[in-house]
Motif scaffolding. Sequence first.
Motif, PDB file in Angstrom:
ATOM      1  N   ALA A 863     -33.380  -9.901  35.107  1.00 25.11           N
ATOM      2  CA  ALA A 863     -32.212  -9.756  34.233  1.00 25.11           C
ATOM      3  C   ALA A 863     -31.640  -8.345  34.278  1.00 25.11           C
ATOM      4  O   ALA A 863     -30.413  -8.167  34.341  1.00 25.11           O
ATOM      5  CB  ALA A 863     -32.586 -10.133  32.804  1.00 25.11           C
ATOM      6  N   ASP A 864     -32.501  -7.357  34.214  1.00 17.56           N
ATOM      7  CA  ASP A 864     -32.011  -5.980  34.170  1.00 17.56           C
ATOM      8  C   ASP A 864     -31.227  -5.640  35.428  1.00 17.56           C
ATOM      9  O   ASP A 864     -30.130  -5.075  35.361  1.00 17.56           O
ATOM     10  CB  ASP A 864     -33.186  -5.020  34.007  1.00 17.56           C
ATOM     11  CG  ASP A 864     -33.883  -5.183  32.672  1.00 17.56           C
ATOM     12  OD1 ASP A 864     -33.206  -5.630  31.720  1.00 17.56           O
ATOM     13  OD2 ASP A 864     -35.083  -4.874  32.593  1.00 17.56           O
ATOM     14  N   ALA A 865     -31.793  -5.970  36.567  1.00 18.11           N
ATOM     15  CA  ALA A 865     -31.103  -5.656  37.819  1.00 18.11           C
ATOM     16  C   ALA A 865     -29.821  -6.449  37.945  1.00 18.11           C
ATOM     17  O   ALA A 865     -28.779  -5.925  38.377  1.00 18.11           O
ATOM     18  CB  ALA A 865     -32.033  -5.924  38.993  1.00 18.11           C
ATOM     19  N   LEU A 886     -27.343 -17.566  35.138  1.00 22.93           N
ATOM     20  CA  LEU A 886     -27.141 -16.330  34.384  1.00 22.93           C
ATOM     21  C   LEU A 886     -27.768 -16.431  32.996  1.00 22.93           C
ATOM     22  O   LEU A 886     -28.416 -15.492  32.526  1.00 22.93           O
ATOM     23  CB  LEU A 886     -25.644 -16.044  34.279  1.00 22.93           C
ATOM     24  CG  LEU A 886     -25.239 -14.825  33.447  1.00 22.93           C
ATOM     25  CD1 LEU A 886     -25.714 -13.547  34.131  1.00 22.93           C
ATOM     26  CD2 LEU A 886     -23.729 -14.786  33.244  1.00 22.93           C
ATOM     27  N   LEU A 887     -27.570 -17.584  32.340  1.00 27.54           N
ATOM     28  CA  LEU A 887     -28.139 -17.745  31.003  1.00 27.54           C
ATOM     29  C   LEU A 887     -29.657 -17.816  31.031  1.00 27.54           C
ATOM     30  O   LEU A 887     -30.318 -17.487  30.042  1.00 27.54           O
ATOM     31  CB  LEU A 887     -27.568 -19.013  30.359  1.00 27.54           C
ATOM     32  CG  LEU A 887     -26.073 -18.973  30.021  1.00 27.54           C
ATOM     33  CD1 LEU A 887     -25.588 -20.349  29.595  1.00 27.54           C
ATOM     34  CD2 LEU A 887     -25.790 -17.964  28.918  1.00 27.54           C
ATOM     35  N   MET A 888     -30.214 -18.232  32.150  1.00 25.29           N
ATOM     36  CA  MET A 888     -31.662 -18.372  32.260  1.00 25.29           C
ATOM     37  C   MET A 888     -32.359 -17.099  32.725  1.00 25.29           C
ATOM     38  O   MET A 888     -33.565 -17.114  32.985  1.00 25.29           O
ATOM     39  CB  MET A 888     -31.989 -19.505  33.233  1.00 25.29           C
ATOM     40  CG  MET A 888     -31.603 -20.876  32.727  1.00 25.29           C
ATOM     41  SD  MET A 888     -32.629 -21.399  31.337  1.00 25.29           S
ATOM     42  CE  MET A 888     -34.203 -21.594  32.152  1.00 25.29           C
ATOM     43  N   LEU A 889     -31.628 -15.957  32.843  1.00 23.38           N
ATOM     44  CA  LEU A 889     -32.231 -14.725  33.358  1.00 23.38           C
ATOM     45  C   LEU A 889     -33.438 -14.299  32.540  1.00 23.38           C
ATOM     46  O   LEU A 889     -34.441 -13.841  33.094  1.00 23.38           O
ATOM     47  CB  LEU A 889     -31.182 -13.596  33.383  1.00 23.38           C
ATOM     48  CG  LEU A 889     -30.185 -13.639  34.534  1.00 23.38           C
ATOM     49  CD1 LEU A 889     -29.146 -12.541  34.372  1.00 23.38           C
ATOM     50  CD2 LEU A 889     -30.883 -13.504  35.872  1.00 23.38           C
ATOM     51  N   ARG A 890     -33.356 -14.427  31.241  1.00 27.49           N
ATOM     52  CA  ARG A 890     -34.455 -14.000  30.381  1.00 27.49           C
ATOM     53  C   ARG A 890     -35.150 -15.182  29.678  1.00 27.49           C
ATOM     54  O   ARG A 890     -35.901 -14.977  28.725  1.00 27.49           O
ATOM     55  CB  ARG A 890     -33.950 -13.018  29.332  1.00 27.49           C
ATOM     56  CG  ARG A 890     -33.326 -11.755  29.912  1.00 27.49           C
ATOM     57  CD  ARG A 890     -33.016 -10.752  28.838  1.00 27.49           C
ATOM     58  NE  ARG A 890     -32.243  -9.627  29.337  1.00 27.49           N
ATOM     59  CZ  ARG A 890     -32.754  -8.557  29.932  1.00 27.49           C
ATOM     60  NH1 ARG A 890     -34.056  -8.492  30.107  1.00 27.49           N
ATOM     61  NH2 ARG A 890     -31.979  -7.569  30.359  1.00 27.49           N
ATOM     62  N   SER A 908     -30.971 -15.211  25.495  1.00 25.31           N
ATOM     63  CA  SER A 908     -29.719 -15.359  26.252  1.00 25.31           C
ATOM     64  C   SER A 908     -28.567 -14.567  25.649  1.00 25.31           C
ATOM     65  O   SER A 908     -27.417 -14.762  26.056  1.00 25.31           O
ATOM     66  CB  SER A 908     -29.333 -16.843  26.312  1.00 25.31           C
ATOM     67  OG  SER A 908     -29.175 -17.365  24.997  1.00 25.31           O
ATOM     68  N   THR A 909     -28.862 -13.720  24.684  1.00 29.45           N
ATOM     69  CA  THR A 909     -27.781 -12.996  23.994  1.00 29.45           C
ATOM     70  C   THR A 909     -26.953 -12.165  24.954  1.00 29.45           C
ATOM     71  O   THR A 909     -25.708 -12.175  24.901  1.00 29.45           O
ATOM     72  CB  THR A 909     -28.396 -12.088  22.906  1.00 29.45           C
ATOM     73  OG1 THR A 909     -29.045 -12.907  21.942  1.00 29.45           O
ATOM     74  CG2 THR A 909     -27.312 -11.261  22.242  1.00 29.45           C
ATOM     75  N   GLU A 910     -27.601 -11.408  25.842  1.00 28.63           N
ATOM     76  CA  GLU A 910     -26.865 -10.518  26.744  1.00 28.63           C
ATOM     77  C   GLU A 910     -25.931 -11.295  27.647  1.00 28.63           C
ATOM     78  O   GLU A 910     -24.766 -10.916  27.832  1.00 28.63           O
ATOM     79  CB  GLU A 910     -27.869  -9.706  27.570  1.00 28.63           C
ATOM     80  CG  GLU A 910     -27.216  -8.632  28.423  1.00 28.63           C
ATOM     81  CD  GLU A 910     -28.234  -7.791  29.177  1.00 28.63           C
ATOM     82  OE1 GLU A 910     -27.824  -6.806  29.816  1.00 28.63           O
ATOM     83  OE2 GLU A 910     -29.440  -8.135  29.124  1.00 28.63           O
ATOM     84  N   ALA A 911     -26.412 -12.398  28.192  1.00 26.56           N
ATOM     85  CA  ALA A 911     -25.558 -13.204  29.065  1.00 26.56           C
ATOM     86  C   ALA A 911     -24.413 -13.840  28.284  1.00 26.56           C
ATOM     87  O   ALA A 911     -23.272 -13.912  28.771  1.00 26.56           O
ATOM     88  CB  ALA A 911     -26.402 -14.279  29.755  1.00 26.56           C
ATOM     89  N   LEU A 912     -24.694 -14.313  27.060  1.00 27.35           N
ATOM     90  CA  LEU A 912     -23.648 -14.908  26.237  1.00 27.35           C
ATOM     91  C   LEU A 912     -22.557 -13.899  25.907  1.00 27.35           C
ATOM     92  O   LEU A 912     -21.361 -14.211  25.966  1.00 27.35           O
ATOM     93  CB  LEU A 912     -24.260 -15.462  24.951  1.00 27.35           C
ATOM     94  CG  LEU A 912     -25.128 -16.723  25.109  1.00 27.35           C
ATOM     95  CD1 LEU A 912     -25.838 -17.033  23.817  1.00 27.35           C
ATOM     96  CD2 LEU A 912     -24.263 -17.913  25.546  1.00 27.35           C
ATOM     97  N   PHE A 946     -24.317 -21.890  21.534  1.00 22.38           N
ATOM     98  CA  PHE A 946     -24.321 -20.434  21.350  1.00 22.38           C
ATOM     99  C   PHE A 946     -23.031 -19.819  21.872  1.00 22.38           C
ATOM    100  O   PHE A 946     -22.486 -18.889  21.257  1.00 22.38           O
ATOM    101  CB  PHE A 946     -25.512 -19.816  22.095  1.00 22.38           C
ATOM    102  CG  PHE A 946     -26.853 -20.279  21.608  1.00 22.38           C
ATOM    103  CD1 PHE A 946     -27.058 -20.617  20.283  1.00 22.38           C
ATOM    104  CD2 PHE A 946     -27.930 -20.395  22.491  1.00 22.38           C
ATOM    105  CE1 PHE A 946     -28.298 -21.042  19.836  1.00 22.38           C
ATOM    106  CE2 PHE A 946     -29.165 -20.822  22.058  1.00 22.38           C
ATOM    107  CZ  PHE A 946     -29.356 -21.155  20.732  1.00 22.38           C
ATOM    108  N   TYR A 947     -22.563 -20.346  22.976  1.00 24.82           N
ATOM    109  CA  TYR A 947     -21.347 -19.793  23.592  1.00 24.82           C
ATOM    110  C   TYR A 947     -20.146 -20.009  22.691  1.00 24.82           C
ATOM    111  O   TYR A 947     -19.382 -19.072  22.411  1.00 24.82           O
ATOM    112  CB  TYR A 947     -21.163 -20.445  24.956  1.00 24.82           C
ATOM    113  CG  TYR A 947     -19.881 -20.061  25.648  1.00 24.82           C
ATOM    114  CD1 TYR A 947     -19.656 -18.774  26.125  1.00 24.82           C
ATOM    115  CD2 TYR A 947     -18.872 -21.016  25.828  1.00 24.82           C
ATOM    116  CE1 TYR A 947     -18.478 -18.426  26.771  1.00 24.82           C
ATOM    117  CE2 TYR A 947     -17.696 -20.680  26.465  1.00 24.82           C
ATOM    118  CZ  TYR A 947     -17.491 -19.381  26.931  1.00 24.82           C
ATOM    119  OH  TYR A 947     -16.329 -19.043  27.555  1.00 24.82           O
TER     120      TYR A 947
END
Length: 1293
Positions: A863-865, A886-890, A908-912, A946-947
């Motif tokens: 996720a970070d990268a 993207l939503l599944m990164l973390r 998934s907050t960051e991706a949202l 969430f979106y």
Amino acid sequence: MSATDGHASQPSTPTVATKDEPAQNGKTEDAKLDGAGDEEEDEDDEEDEEPKLKYAKLTGSLPGVYRNGDSTSAFALAGDKMVLGTHSGSVHVLSLPSLQGLRSWRAHTATITSVSVSPTPPPPTIVRSEKGETSVLTAGGSPAPSIRRQPTQAQSIRQPPQAVPSTPSNLIYIATSSLDGHVCVSSLIDQKDVQLRNFARPVNAVGLSPDYRNDRSYLSGGLAGQLVLTVGGKAGVSEDANTNSGLAGASSGWLGTLTGGLAGGSAGKDTVLHSGEGSIATIKWSGSGKWVVWVNEEGIKIMRSHLRLDSEQAEDAWKRIAHASRPNKKNWAGMAAVWKARCEWVNEKTLEEDVVGAEESREPVGGAAKVNGNGTVKSTASVAKRVKRIEKLVVGWGDTAWLLHVHEGGTSHNGLRQVGSADIVHKLQFRDCIVSGISLYTPSLVAILAYRTRDDDDKLIDTPNDTPSKAGGRQRHRKTGLAPQLRLVNIKDGEEVDVDELSISRFETLSAQDYHLGTFYMPAPLPEKAVKDQGSGALRAVWEASGGGYAERLFTSGASVMSGGSSSAGDERGARASIASPKSSVQGVTATTPARKAIDAHPYMESAGLKLVIQSPYDCVLSIKRDLADHLEWLVEHEKYAEAWRLLDERPEILDTGDRQQNYNSNASQPGTPSQSNHNASLADFFADRSDTQSYTANGAPGYNAASQKEKRRIGELWLQQLTAALQWQEAGRVAGQVLGTSSRWEHWVMTFAQADRFNEVTPYIPSGSQTVLPSLVYELVLGHYIQADRKRLRDLLEVWDPVDLGYDVGSVVTAIEEKLKAGEVEDESTDWRILMEALAKLYLACGRSREALRCYVRTQNADAAMGLIKDGGLVEAIGEDIPGLLMLRVTREQMRSATLGELEEASTEALHLLVEEAHRGTIPPVTVIQQLERKGPPFQPFLFFYLRSLWNGPPEKDQQQTPRRGKYDRRVDEGHALVEDHADLAVRLFAAYDRTLLLTFLRASEVYSYERAAALCEQKHYIPELVYILSKTGQTKRALHLIIGELGDVKQAIEFAKANGELWDDLLEYSMDKPRFIKGLLEEVGTSFVEPVDIVRRIPEGLEIEGLREGIQKLVREYEIQYSISEGVARVLRGEVAVGMDTLRAGRRKAVRFEIVLDRHEPGDIDVAAKDVPTTVPEGQEVLPVAKRKVATKSVKPGHCVGCGDGFSEDEREPLLGFACGHVYHLSCLLRANPDTSDEDEIERLLSQWRTTGQDDSGYSGRSVGAKVAHAHVIKNAVQGGCQHCVVPDGA
């Protein structure tokens, strides 16, 4: 060693070496070898031990000394002078360090036995330029040409005299003694200032007074066994000593022609200070001039001189203070006269520094204890306040060496005052050699010039015949002598620290008496800027800085220069006499500008420090302390590459010293090499390219191609070869990183480690800096190995090996990883698979393939990268290709199965937030997100919720706080609402499934969703409040009310709903009459606002039991009473305020306007009229009702003038004047014209006519009839009804 009353006392032997256990060759008996095996090991250790000194032969620099087969017999070093005496009687004076000849003369007809110089000149002054070039600072004048450049034919004293520069350093006297029985004292610069004195017996030693220039005194002694003090004498006169009874007063010899009329009463005086103990071998004055040491056949004697004595101490002159007897051994009885004693006073300022253990060996001076000659320890704690200045003396005689401390004063055992005392601090004895020279080299090491008496097999050699032959006065020996040795011996315990065998010409024929050891001190070079001042005082300042200044400081006090006759002499003239010193001892020196002369000297002579000079009849050898360049060379030769490399790394400048020695171009011989090891190799041979060995950068530091760098690389290669040959791969890897730097040799050594499969040992040390320029193959080879062998190590390497900085081929590494993944050898989702994908992503980024890198990060859920790449790399559009990823990164697989909504949202907050931001920007529309998530099925419905919720709610609170403008935030919220309303039905479904509170909010805020579907959904889920709202929106209010009453049972909500819909009150009352709880609620909540409480009470069925009915009715009645009381109080207050206001109004209307009339005498008849407001008067006991003042804009008008026409008022004014409270005054006609309502001229004229007519009927304006008053009031009312026309009331005032 001490004396109590001026007579010698025999001290006991020091504890360092005793008669029973003497120190043998500097070692005790415990150091003897135990067996052959140990002997071989010791020999190996000795061979591996680094020597302390290095040597150079100076014989080639002294060709003029050895002309016609002549050889040296006496030798002295003093300051910047070297004085040599030869067997032919010649004296040669050379300048140091260049060994340039200053003057030579024939002083004797036989062998010169000793040389003395007074005063001791300062050491040479060396100046080093910024470029490293050295030169000698002189005081002007041209030095005499070098001895080696003089003609080859023999010299004599009849040759034209040589011009010696008259400098302070050359203002010295040189005394020589000879077997011909003469003592010759000559000035260096004045050839006429010379004395020759005949003592009729061979003279072995002479010592000039340090103040000979003033007191003209010296000591001498020889085979006669007399220590003679000579005072006075005429220059240019050859005299016989008056100790010779048969030759007293005679004048002869080669100086007889110079006597002329000078002979007479100035013949000088000779006084015998001591005699009767055999021949005298050595005489030496101490550095301070206070003490004199001489050695005869019985032992060592020390006495106080005549110098530096106060008047009350004059009787102490020439008193003996100490005596040390010769060793009581059999061989000493016959050899005491043969072995020449060597004495040296120690100058501690010029000693070399001690190395290891120096502090332990350093003798205490004024410390807590000292060792006396009797071997006892004497405490000095009680006399710590008066520490005495100690002068050190080393004596070598036969097979014994002494270190003595000499100091003034003291008290003997019987309480008498002592002139001085001496202590034997250390005493060493040697069983295999005779001391031919001695000097203290460091505070703990003594240098011994050893004439060996035993061979390598420890067998005695034949003792040479020391009887001089008659032919030529030279000593002839059998060819049995061994090469001499220079030994450094620890004076404390006798341990030999270093032993070097010297390469001396014809050493087989020489005896111990033929060798001499002297010391020469060279101060550190002065910087060039220190001597740029060319004033008259520059030379003197430089000599002071170099340790000179002796010419002005030496014996400047007349009280300190005293001489006294011997107490044993009966001459009347033995009384003490004072010799005053001149004001300056540099008188006669021409003040010249200091000149600098380039040095044509051996590099060893230039170097700073203490130097040992060994003189034999046929050779002159220089010995100096080995420097770092020599240490480096020794380390390389002995394959100590690690130490050599570190030394050169810390001190790269040491190669410059070696180069100067290599480039020395003179006629001097190559340095002699001790037999201990052969050091013929040069550091210059180490360098492949000799042309750039002196390459330096602009700032003076060695550059990359400098000799030091090249040598470091060469030694480093040798070091690596040594380690790899020994299979020390771990150490070799570390060393490679240390010594190779950024060299291209890395390719060779990486291949070497690769062939041995030792990647792990060398990889951590391969350079990885941004400035590294290594062959690409180095990195590709290592990375390729770890792709196959160790993926974790591959990951670590890619963290530090930036392909952009290092420049290796990324494509080849990418291809290797892709092939590894395609081969199926690595299982998906495994640790190795993740490492390879991460590595592939980094390499994709390095070659500009950002989209492929993002896919790799998404697949590995980095996720970070991924987020960093999206935000910083401009890949926002690319995320639209895989929104679920993207939503599944973390979010892990386990979380998808079991996590709560809160956990999923947090992951998934960051991706949202990113998707919401891009939705607002229009980059990724919501429809794209919805479609991709809908295709993923129910597992991704929470993320879709969430979106949409994030879009609806807008930025979080922290973003709102950062938003500077409220309008911007509102816009984003409105945009989010609009985006969600485009998918309103989906939002209703998701909000109903996951957030009921948000559902009701959405239903109330939006109007674009389907009411039927929403109602059906709410009815299905039994969401009554939401259904009530939807029914109310669709007009089904009765159904909604029934749901509130029937389903919710909420009286308050029902009442509020009825209030919002007034037509429902009857329905609410009818429905509630059979429900006691509702009746009570109606009584409590309705009050008197919407319905009459009486109607509610009347509708209550009779007989219906209602709990709390009484309380409800009571509350209702109380509310009515309160309402009535409030209404009554309000009415009362209102009536009072109205009455006060009316009173104020009436009082204001009744008040008059006060006029002030002032006569203006500027013009006849002019007056000033001003109107002022007066306070409003109200009836007693009442207050004036406060009335808000209006702000009125006024214009300034000149007092006494009409505001309308501007004319001034006069006393006979016939037209009425009207004034207002604002202060403005008008003519009646002017006021009428100013008012728009009365501006008609006809009407104005009519009113004025009416005024005038009424006034005439009533006897003018003064009439007071009722008709006139009514008419006047009518006219004035019409005029003032608009107020002051000059004052403007602003809007809103």
